[in-house]
Motif scaffolding. Sequence first.
Motif, PDB file in Angstrom:
ATOM      1  N   ASP A 236       6.799  -8.216  -7.185  1.00  0.00           N
ATOM      2  CA  ASP A 236       6.395  -7.432  -5.514  1.00  0.00           C
ATOM      3  C   ASP A 236       6.855  -6.278  -5.950  1.00  0.00           C
ATOM      4  OD1 ASP A 236       8.013  -8.528  -5.123  1.00  0.00           O
ATOM      5  OD2 ASP A 236       7.389  -9.628  -3.475  1.00  0.00           O
ATOM      6  N   ILE A 237       8.331  -5.874  -5.993  1.00  0.00           N
ATOM      7  CA  ILE A 237       8.919  -4.564  -5.459  1.00  0.00           C
ATOM      8  C   ILE A 237       8.611  -3.706  -6.512  1.00  0.00           C
ATOM      9  CG2 ILE A 237      11.661  -4.105  -5.183  1.00  0.00           C
ATOM     10  CD1 ILE A 237      12.494  -6.440  -4.053  1.00  0.00           C
ATOM     11  N   ALA A 238       8.845  -4.280  -7.985  1.00  0.00           N
ATOM     12  CA  ALA A 238       8.753  -3.423  -8.523  1.00  0.00           C
ATOM     13  C   ALA A 238       7.160  -2.825  -8.744  1.00  0.00           C
ATOM     14  CB  ALA A 238       8.415  -3.851 -10.252  1.00  0.00           C
ATOM     15  N   ALA A 239       5.876  -3.071  -8.374  1.00  0.00           N
ATOM     16  CA  ALA A 239       4.350  -2.824  -8.006  1.00  0.00           C
ATOM     17  C   ALA A 239       4.628  -2.468  -6.900  1.00  0.00           C
ATOM     18  CB  ALA A 239       4.074  -4.520  -7.694  1.00  0.00           C
ATOM     19  N   GLY A 240       5.326  -2.221  -6.204  1.00  0.00           N
ATOM     20  CA  GLY A 240       5.704  -1.419  -4.540  1.00  0.00           C
ATOM     21  C   GLY A 240       5.466  -0.122  -5.509  1.00  0.00           C
ATOM     22  N   VAL A 241       7.406   0.055  -6.042  1.00  0.00           N
ATOM     23  CA  VAL A 241       7.687   0.768  -6.734  1.00  0.00           C
ATOM     24  C   VAL A 241       6.446   1.685  -7.079  1.00  0.00           C
ATOM     25  CG1 VAL A 241       9.413   2.457  -8.301  1.00  0.00           C
ATOM     26  CG2 VAL A 241      10.246   0.558  -6.720  1.00  0.00           C
TER      27      VAL A 241
ATOM     28  N   VAL B 293      18.014 -10.427  -0.147  1.00  0.00           N
ATOM     29  CA  VAL B 293      18.479  -8.700  -0.434  1.00  0.00           C
ATOM     30  C   VAL B 293      18.067  -9.192  -1.877  1.00  0.00           C
ATOM     31  CG1 VAL B 293      19.872  -6.870  -1.190  1.00  0.00           C
ATOM     32  CG2 VAL B 293      20.452  -8.383   0.725  1.00  0.00           C
ATOM     33  N   GLU B 294      16.915  -7.784  -2.521  1.00  0.00           N
ATOM     34  CA  GLU B 294      16.462  -7.808  -3.839  1.00  0.00           C
ATOM     35  C   GLU B 294      16.750  -7.071  -4.004  1.00  0.00           C
ATOM     36  OE1 GLU B 294      13.854  -9.516  -5.225  1.00  0.00           O
ATOM     37  OE2 GLU B 294      13.618 -11.327  -3.748  1.00  0.00           O
ATOM     38  N   ARG B 295      16.779  -7.585  -5.872  1.00  0.00           N
ATOM     39  CA  ARG B 295      17.702  -6.528  -6.731  1.00  0.00           C
ATOM     40  C   ARG B 295      16.057  -6.255  -7.686  1.00  0.00           C
ATOM     41  NH1 ARG B 295      23.427  -7.964  -7.419  1.00  0.00           N
ATOM     42  NH2 ARG B 295      23.818  -6.518  -5.597  1.00  0.00           N
ATOM     43  N   VAL B 296      15.601  -4.972  -8.373  1.00  0.00           N
ATOM     44  CA  VAL B 296      14.914  -4.749  -9.074  1.00  0.00           C
ATOM     45  C   VAL B 296      15.204  -5.023 -10.243  1.00  0.00           C
ATOM     46  CG1 VAL B 296      13.114  -3.504  -9.616  1.00  0.00           C
ATOM     47  CG2 VAL B 296      13.132  -3.915  -7.498  1.00  0.00           C
TER      48      VAL B 296
END
Lengths: 378, 296
Positions: A236-241, B293-296
């Motif tokens: 989900d973080i990558a998608a947000g980016v 804490v999330e890391r990509v």
Amino acid sequence: MRDSYAGRLQRRATTRRPLLHTSYRSDMALLNTRAKRYAVLALLLVGMSLPFLLPDAFLTELAGGSAYAIGAIGLMLLTGFAGQISLGHAFFAGVGFYTAAVISGDPDGRALGFGVTEILIWLPAAGLVAAAAGALVAPLATRLRGLYLAIVTLGLVFVGERVFAQWSAVTGGGSAGRPPPTVRLFGYRLDADGAFTKPQQLFWLMLVLLVVFAVVARNLARSNVGRAFTAIRDRDIAAGVIGVNLTKQKTVAFAISSFYAGCAGALFYTTVLNVNPNQFNLFLSVLFIVMVLIGGVGTISGAIAGAFLIALLPRFTDALAEWLPFISTRPQDVLNDSVTRFVLYGLLIIGFLLFEPRGLVGIWSRIRNWWTTFPFSY
Amino acid sequence: MTKLLEAFADGLGRGSVYALIALGFVIIYKSSRVISFAQPGFMIAGVVLVTYLVQVSWLGFFGAMLLGAVLIGLLALGIERAVIRPMIGRPIFAIAIITIGLDIVLRTVAHAYIGPLVRHVGDPWGTSQLHLGSVRMDQRHLAAVVTATVLVLLLFGFFRYTRMGLAMRAVAEDQEAALAQGVSVGAVFALSWALAGGLAAVAGSFAAAGVSVDNTFWPVALYALPVIILGGLDSLPGAVLAGLVIGVLRSLADAYVDDLSWLGENPSLIVPWLVMMLVLVVRPYGLFGTREVERV
């Protein structure tokens, strides 16, 4: 354009080299091989003719399976595609059911009703009210991830069950319940014996609706919305980016999934006479999760297959109890048929996740690959 | 005032039970990052086992409870080895769903052994009460508080002063680093499941003290879910504290049911879930949980 070189090449490709896509159109096609087209057509024909071949009791179970399948497709979009684990599907099914029941209910009946029995009105209304409920829950979902979300949606089922049990003006109360929605299509009564029997008519209705809902879901899954869902699921973080609006897409996923759940809830209980508010409990939510997992996460056809397997499992355990003398049908014995059924639910979940994480779809694709590469099946 | 104090005492008793079940959830979560939905199953299996063991005359309630806890712990250990261990490395979601499957199986089998009638754990307290001035408290609640305190202290000592406890804390901190230091991560997983199973059995026995056990008994264990969310999934002190808070809140809701009539009948059934949702809106990782804490 049909006889252009590209067109001929494409037609050749679909006949001789099924996996060779020479255009974006053929790559994105829903039925990308000729075999699939014929198979789906055959399946539909068989499905439509089943009411002439099977006894009514079996048809009622299959109609219920179609309604389950609609709900499972909804959960598949949310959990299988968008990766949001929801144990609250039963709550949304309940919201949909009571919306439909109130709209189509008898105005002079014990519970609230407006007497609009046209399915084309109450079914979309049921979906929309459930979708609104889903959109209301979504803000929580956008703040939470993974198992936190699962537990919150589980809490939703408990709160919902209490609300349904208390709000007796709408639900008929915890002990009495209320009748399901009345089904009329263009004024023709479907849930009473007419030109055909009630199970036959309901089966056709549910089958047609299932096809409609499934095609919509497949189209959604291959559109930009579906791609955004899978991006959120995978990371989900990558998608947000890369520019997916997480809040918006998660809200959309919850709303659509709840729409499907609401329609499923409204449809499923049309085959019974009375519905008790405690139907919409945690177990129903777990059943939906089971359908999604057994079917195969990330495929619409998997949701349908899983739903029918679950809907027909009682029939299977009954047959098992007949063959195996140590399974009794008397409820006071330790090993009776209902115990067998629930143990089978549990073992199916465990077994599929351990040995075939891709579910029924995985089994099917393994069989298909074995035949495609027949003599060299390694 | 008496009413308030009585509700409070009652709530502490209930809360100790929730705290014990919640500790099981948190221990498993800390070792393997999985919420085990099988805890209600282990609890009801433990309770039913105790109702049978207590019929052995020389065991008594405490003997039956201890033996039941050990047996359920061994069962949990075996289940972890057979079903959960092969799933390591697969998505957490899949493992959580497997535990739902386990829960269904355990619960169905346990319910089948309850049979058509209710069963009793044969505790020595029943519904007899204790008078502290004008405040009355159920003896079973006092016993639950005392037992929970003892178990929490034992657990604290175990994690703080033993080699295995140190290994468990190391795995909770960082699995791979612990593995590299020679900690047997598999043993830690197995032990955490055994501990959780045993705690669930003990908690269930106290929850069943003074009441009868039937097919509607198991949701007691589900109140541990708002507890762990409130306390934070990875906080042992949080689980104990939140357990007591939820227990007291439920008892208060029961005591002041007339003032909560806008929540419908029996508001104490949904108060924990509503509190949980409110807390999550404000603090998504609970009161004492670690912010991820999330890391990509």
